[in-house]
Design a protein around this motif. Structure first.
Motif, PDB file in Angstrom:
ATOM      1  N   VAL A 193      -9.119  -2.909  49.358  1.00  0.00           N
ATOM      2  CA  VAL A 193     -10.216  -2.908  48.371  1.00  0.00           C
ATOM      3  C   VAL A 193      -9.723  -3.629  47.118  1.00  0.00           C
ATOM      4  O   VAL A 193      -8.723  -3.226  46.517  1.00  0.00           O
ATOM      5  N   GLU A 194     -10.427  -4.696  46.729  1.00  0.00           N
ATOM      6  CA  GLU A 194     -10.001  -5.448  45.546  1.00  0.00           C
ATOM      7  C   GLU A 194     -10.568  -4.818  44.274  1.00  0.00           C
ATOM      8  O   GLU A 194     -11.720  -4.368  44.273  1.00  0.00           O
ATOM      9  N   SER A 195      -9.781  -4.840  43.204  1.00  0.00           N
ATOM     10  CA  SER A 195     -10.310  -4.302  41.953  1.00  0.00           C
ATOM     11  C   SER A 195      -9.665  -4.935  40.731  1.00  0.00           C
ATOM     12  O   SER A 195      -8.496  -5.325  40.754  1.00  0.00           O
ATOM     13  N   ALA A 196     -10.487  -5.039  39.696  1.00  0.00           N
ATOM     14  CA  ALA A 196     -10.004  -5.467  38.379  1.00  0.00           C
ATOM     15  C   ALA A 196     -10.227  -4.314  37.420  1.00  0.00           C
ATOM     16  O   ALA A 196     -11.315  -3.733  37.385  1.00  0.00           O
ATOM     17  N   HIS A 197      -9.207  -3.977  36.667  1.00  0.00           N
ATOM     18  CA  HIS A 197      -9.291  -2.888  35.689  1.00  0.00           C
ATOM     19  C   HIS A 197      -9.188  -3.522  34.312  1.00  0.00           C
ATOM     20  O   HIS A 197      -8.106  -3.975  33.909  1.00  0.00           O
ATOM     21  N   LEU A 198     -10.326  -3.591  33.632  1.00  0.00           N
ATOM     22  CA  LEU A 198     -10.377  -4.285  32.346  1.00  0.00           C
ATOM     23  C   LEU A 198      -9.837  -3.364  31.265  1.00  0.00           C
ATOM     24  O   LEU A 198     -10.488  -2.367  30.921  1.00  0.00           O
ATOM     25  N   ARG A 199      -8.657  -3.681  30.776  1.00  0.00           N
ATOM     26  CA  ARG A 199      -8.078  -2.853  29.698  1.00  0.00           C
ATOM     27  C   ARG A 199      -8.694  -3.286  28.385  1.00  0.00           C
ATOM     28  O   ARG A 199      -8.132  -4.077  27.617  1.00  0.00           O
ATOM     29  N   ILE A 200      -9.889  -2.748  28.177  1.00  0.00           N
ATOM     30  CA  ILE A 200     -10.693  -3.168  27.036  1.00  0.00           C
ATOM     31  C   ILE A 200     -10.070  -2.661  25.738  1.00  0.00           C
ATOM     32  O   ILE A 200      -9.627  -1.507  25.660  1.00  0.00           O
ATOM     33  N   GLY A 201     -10.024  -3.546  24.755  1.00  0.00           N
ATOM     34  CA  GLY A 201      -9.527  -3.152  23.431  1.00  0.00           C
ATOM     35  C   GLY A 201     -10.634  -2.446  22.681  1.00  0.00           C
ATOM     36  O   GLY A 201     -10.946  -1.283  22.940  1.00  0.00           O
ATOM     37  N   SER A 202     -11.270  -3.155  21.752  1.00  0.00           N
ATOM     38  CA  SER A 202     -12.418  -2.613  21.011  1.00  0.00           C
ATOM     39  C   SER A 202     -13.575  -3.572  21.241  1.00  0.00           C
ATOM     40  O   SER A 202     -13.604  -4.657  20.659  1.00  0.00           O
ATOM     41  N   CYS A 203     -14.494  -3.181  22.130  1.00  0.00           N
ATOM     42  CA  CYS A 203     -15.605  -4.065  22.482  1.00  0.00           C
ATOM     43  C   CYS A 203     -16.802  -3.701  21.616  1.00  0.00           C
ATOM     44  O   CYS A 203     -17.448  -2.668  21.824  1.00  0.00           O
ATOM     45  N   LEU A 204     -17.050  -4.519  20.634  1.00  0.00           N
ATOM     46  CA  LEU A 204     -18.048  -4.250  19.586  1.00  0.00           C
ATOM     47  C   LEU A 204     -18.746  -5.556  19.242  1.00  0.00           C
ATOM     48  O   LEU A 204     -18.192  -6.635  19.476  1.00  0.00           O
ATOM     49  N   PRO A 205     -19.937  -5.463  18.627  1.00  0.00           N
ATOM     50  CA  PRO A 205     -20.581  -6.719  18.188  1.00  0.00           C
ATOM     51  C   PRO A 205     -19.657  -7.523  17.269  1.00  0.00           C
ATOM     52  O   PRO A 205     -19.591  -8.731  17.340  1.00  0.00           O
ATOM     53  N   LYS A 206     -18.934  -6.818  16.381  1.00  0.00           N
ATOM     54  CA  LYS A 206     -17.904  -7.475  15.575  1.00  0.00           C
ATOM     55  C   LYS A 206     -16.865  -6.435  15.146  1.00  0.00           C
ATOM     56  O   LYS A 206     -17.158  -5.232  15.126  1.00  0.00           O
ATOM     57  N   PRO A 207     -15.638  -6.886  14.818  1.00  0.00           N
ATOM     58  CA  PRO A 207     -14.611  -5.912  14.415  1.00  0.00           C
ATOM     59  C   PRO A 207     -14.993  -5.205  13.127  1.00  0.00           C
ATOM     60  O   PRO A 207     -15.585  -5.805  12.235  1.00  0.00           O
ATOM     61  N   ILE A 208     -14.630  -3.916  13.046  1.00  0.00           N
ATOM     62  CA  ILE A 208     -15.001  -3.098  11.885  1.00  0.00           C
ATOM     63  C   ILE A 208     -13.771  -2.800  11.019  1.00  0.00           C
ATOM     64  O   ILE A 208     -13.847  -2.793   9.810  1.00  0.00           O
ATOM     65  N   ASN A 209     -12.645  -2.546  11.679  1.00  0.00           N
ATOM     66  CA  ASN A 209     -11.447  -2.175  10.914  1.00  0.00           C
ATOM     67  C   ASN A 209     -10.265  -3.046  11.338  1.00  0.00           C
ATOM     68  O   ASN A 209     -10.363  -3.813  12.298  1.00  0.00           O
ATOM     69  N   LYS A 210      -9.140  -2.883  10.647  1.00  0.00           N
ATOM     70  CA  LYS A 210      -8.011  -3.808  10.872  1.00  0.00           C
ATOM     71  C   LYS A 210      -7.432  -3.673  12.290  1.00  0.00           C
ATOM     72  O   LYS A 210      -6.933  -4.643  12.844  1.00  0.00           O
ATOM     73  N   ARG A 211      -7.522  -2.464  12.878  1.00  0.00           N
ATOM     74  CA  ARG A 211      -7.020  -2.299  14.248  1.00  0.00           C
ATOM     75  C   ARG A 211      -7.865  -3.074  15.264  1.00  0.00           C
ATOM     76  O   ARG A 211      -7.391  -3.433  16.341  1.00  0.00           O
ATOM     77  N   ASN A 212      -9.146  -3.284  14.930  1.00  0.00           N
ATOM     78  CA  ASN A 212     -10.001  -4.038  15.847  1.00  0.00           C
ATOM     79  C   ASN A 212      -9.614  -5.523  15.902  1.00  0.00           C
ATOM     80  O   ASN A 212     -10.001  -6.219  16.844  1.00  0.00           O
ATOM     81  N   LEU A 213      -8.882  -6.017  14.887  1.00  0.00           N
ATOM     82  CA  LEU A 213      -8.604  -7.465  14.859  1.00  0.00           C
ATOM     83  C   LEU A 213      -7.754  -7.906  16.054  1.00  0.00           C
ATOM     84  O   LEU A 213      -8.114  -8.861  16.738  1.00  0.00           O
ATOM     85  N   PRO A 214      -6.640  -7.224  16.365  1.00  0.00           N
ATOM     86  CA  PRO A 214      -5.905  -7.615  17.577  1.00  0.00           C
ATOM     87  C   PRO A 214      -6.622  -7.240  18.867  1.00  0.00           C
ATOM     88  O   PRO A 214      -6.387  -7.864  19.915  1.00  0.00           O
ATOM     89  N   LEU A 215      -7.480  -6.220  18.803  1.00  0.00           N
ATOM     90  CA  LEU A 215      -8.029  -5.626  20.036  1.00  0.00           C
ATOM     91  C   LEU A 215      -9.469  -6.028  20.347  1.00  0.00           C
ATOM     92  O   LEU A 215     -10.022  -5.594  21.358  1.00  0.00           O
ATOM     93  N   TRP A 216     -10.075  -6.829  19.509  1.00  0.00           N
ATOM     94  CA  TRP A 216     -11.512  -7.092  19.667  1.00  0.00           C
ATOM     95  C   TRP A 216     -11.825  -7.838  20.955  1.00  0.00           C
ATOM     96  O   TRP A 216     -11.152  -8.797  21.335  1.00  0.00           O
ATOM     97  N   LEU A 217     -12.881  -7.357  21.634  1.00  0.00           N
ATOM     98  CA  LEU A 217     -13.487  -8.081  22.762  1.00  0.00           C
ATOM     99  C   LEU A 217     -14.955  -8.279  22.397  1.00  0.00           C
ATOM    100  O   LEU A 217     -15.695  -7.298  22.234  1.00  0.00           O
ATOM    101  N   SER A 218     -15.373  -9.514  22.250  1.00  0.00           N
ATOM    102  CA  SER A 218     -16.785  -9.773  21.913  1.00  0.00           C
ATOM    103  C   SER A 218     -17.647  -9.510  23.144  1.00  0.00           C
ATOM    104  O   SER A 218     -17.149  -9.537  24.281  1.00  0.00           O
ATOM    105  N   TYR A 219     -18.924  -9.282  22.931  1.00  0.00           N
ATOM    106  CA  TYR A 219     -19.818  -9.065  24.072  1.00  0.00           C
ATOM    107  C   TYR A 219     -19.866 -10.303  24.982  1.00  0.00           C
ATOM    108  O   TYR A 219     -19.790 -10.162  26.214  1.00  0.00           O
ATOM    109  N   PRO A 220     -19.961 -11.521  24.422  1.00  0.00           N
ATOM    110  CA  PRO A 220     -19.947 -12.691  25.327  1.00  0.00           C
ATOM    111  C   PRO A 220     -18.644 -12.795  26.133  1.00  0.00           C
ATOM    112  O   PRO A 220     -18.661 -13.183  27.308  1.00  0.00           O
ATOM    113  N   ASP A 221     -17.504 -12.430  25.513  1.00  0.00           N
ATOM    114  CA  ASP A 221     -16.244 -12.476  26.279  1.00  0.00           C
ATOM    115  C   ASP A 221     -16.178 -11.348  27.317  1.00  0.00           C
ATOM    116  O   ASP A 221     -15.590 -11.534  28.394  1.00  0.00           O
TER     117      ASP A 221
END
Ligand code: 15L
Length: 271
Positions: A157-185
């Motif tokens: 069984v094939e699988s991808a496990h997306l280790r999502i950082g912070s998936c938000l319309p835009k980053p809110i705080n400084k921790r989101n800057l390294p971890l941001w995942l945009s909705y289009p991405d």
């Protein structure tokens, strides 16, 4: 030959589930949406919706009939007590993988940065870095990854496990800057995982092309994921507040500091 079997989305009524339901439909996928809670707003044309608690195996099997993939976002997304996490994230994920095995389907799962939450912020890591979960939620996502590993090795069984950082319309705080995942991405990453002929089992970083990223991916190129967004354009606007010594030290932030009972800091020298 094109494969026009449908895709089952779990957690379709959540913020990310709605992005995926909309985006995959727009890209021409046949989508079967499901969630424990009703879908808010209007479903995209042609999309079916069923209420589904992923801990209900009979219903998971029914809704998985004939699918080519399951995009599994139906889980508790925050730190909670073990029993609730076990119900949705352990038992539920098990059911999804058993159904995928029966259908010959692949699985794209929402994993999380909280699988490595107790990694120091000063570290730059790839996906082979050790698990350092920061609570039962993080442990449940590590479990999902280990389940996917076993399901591929033992049953193909094939699988991808997306280790999502912070998936938000835009980053809110400084921790989101390294971890941001945009909705289009998020869409680009999910489609790459659905379409690649080269999946197998992968736990893959789910972030945009952020200038300040803590992570470098071993898998993006192989699966054809090319992030287009970068949190840096928001860097001047985010909340820079200090969140305390434990949260500031580790990548998982306040997931690490909540309920933290160590009297002395953990050793820095661990790998
Ligand atoms: C997650 O895994 C959560 O599901 C989400 O609510 C955020 O807290 C995110 O991580 C994060 O760390 O920003």
């Amino acid at each position: 030959m094109s494969d026009d079997r449908p895709i089952l989305i779990t957690g379709a009524a959540g913020a990310l589930g709605q992005v995926l339901t909309q985006g995959l439909t727009e890209r021409g996928y046949k989508v079967r949406a499901s969630d424990k809670l009703p879908y808010k707003g209007e479903l995209p044309k042609g999309v079916s919706f069923d209420l589904l608690d992923v801990a209900d195996f009979e219903k998971v099997k029914t809704l998985s009939k004939g699918v080519k993939a399951i995009v599994h976002f139906g889980a508790i997304p925050t730190e909670q007590g073990f029993d609730d996490i076990a119900h949705a994230n352990l038992r539920g994920t098990n059911h999804i993988f058993e159904a995928a095995k029966a259908e010959g389907a692949r699985v794209v799962v929402a994993s999380s940065n909280h699988t490595v939450g107790f990694t120091e912020r000063t570290k730059r890591i790839d996906e082979d870095a050790p698990h350092r979960p920061d609570g039962y939620y993080g442990v449940s996502k590590c479990y999902g990854e280990m389940l996917g590993r076993m399901m591929f090795d033992k049953h193909g069984v094939e699988s991808a496990h997306l280790r999502i950082g912070s998936c938000l319309p835009k980053p809110i705080n400084k921790r989101n800057l390294p971890l941001w995942l945009s909705y289009p991405d998020l869409m680009r990453l999910t489609v790459a995982c659905l379409e690649t002929n080269n999946l197998g089992f992968r736990a893959v970083w789910g972030i945009s092309a952020n200038t300040q990223a803590w992570w470098k991916s071993k898998h993006w190129e192989a699966i054809g994921y090319k992030p287009q967004d970068n949190s840096e354009i928001y860097a001047k606007d985010v909340d820079m507040a200090d969140t305390g010594p434990v949260a500031e030290r580790f990548q998982g932030g306040t997931f690490c500091s909540e309920g933290y009972t160590r009297k002395t800091p953990g050793p820095a020298a661990l790998p």
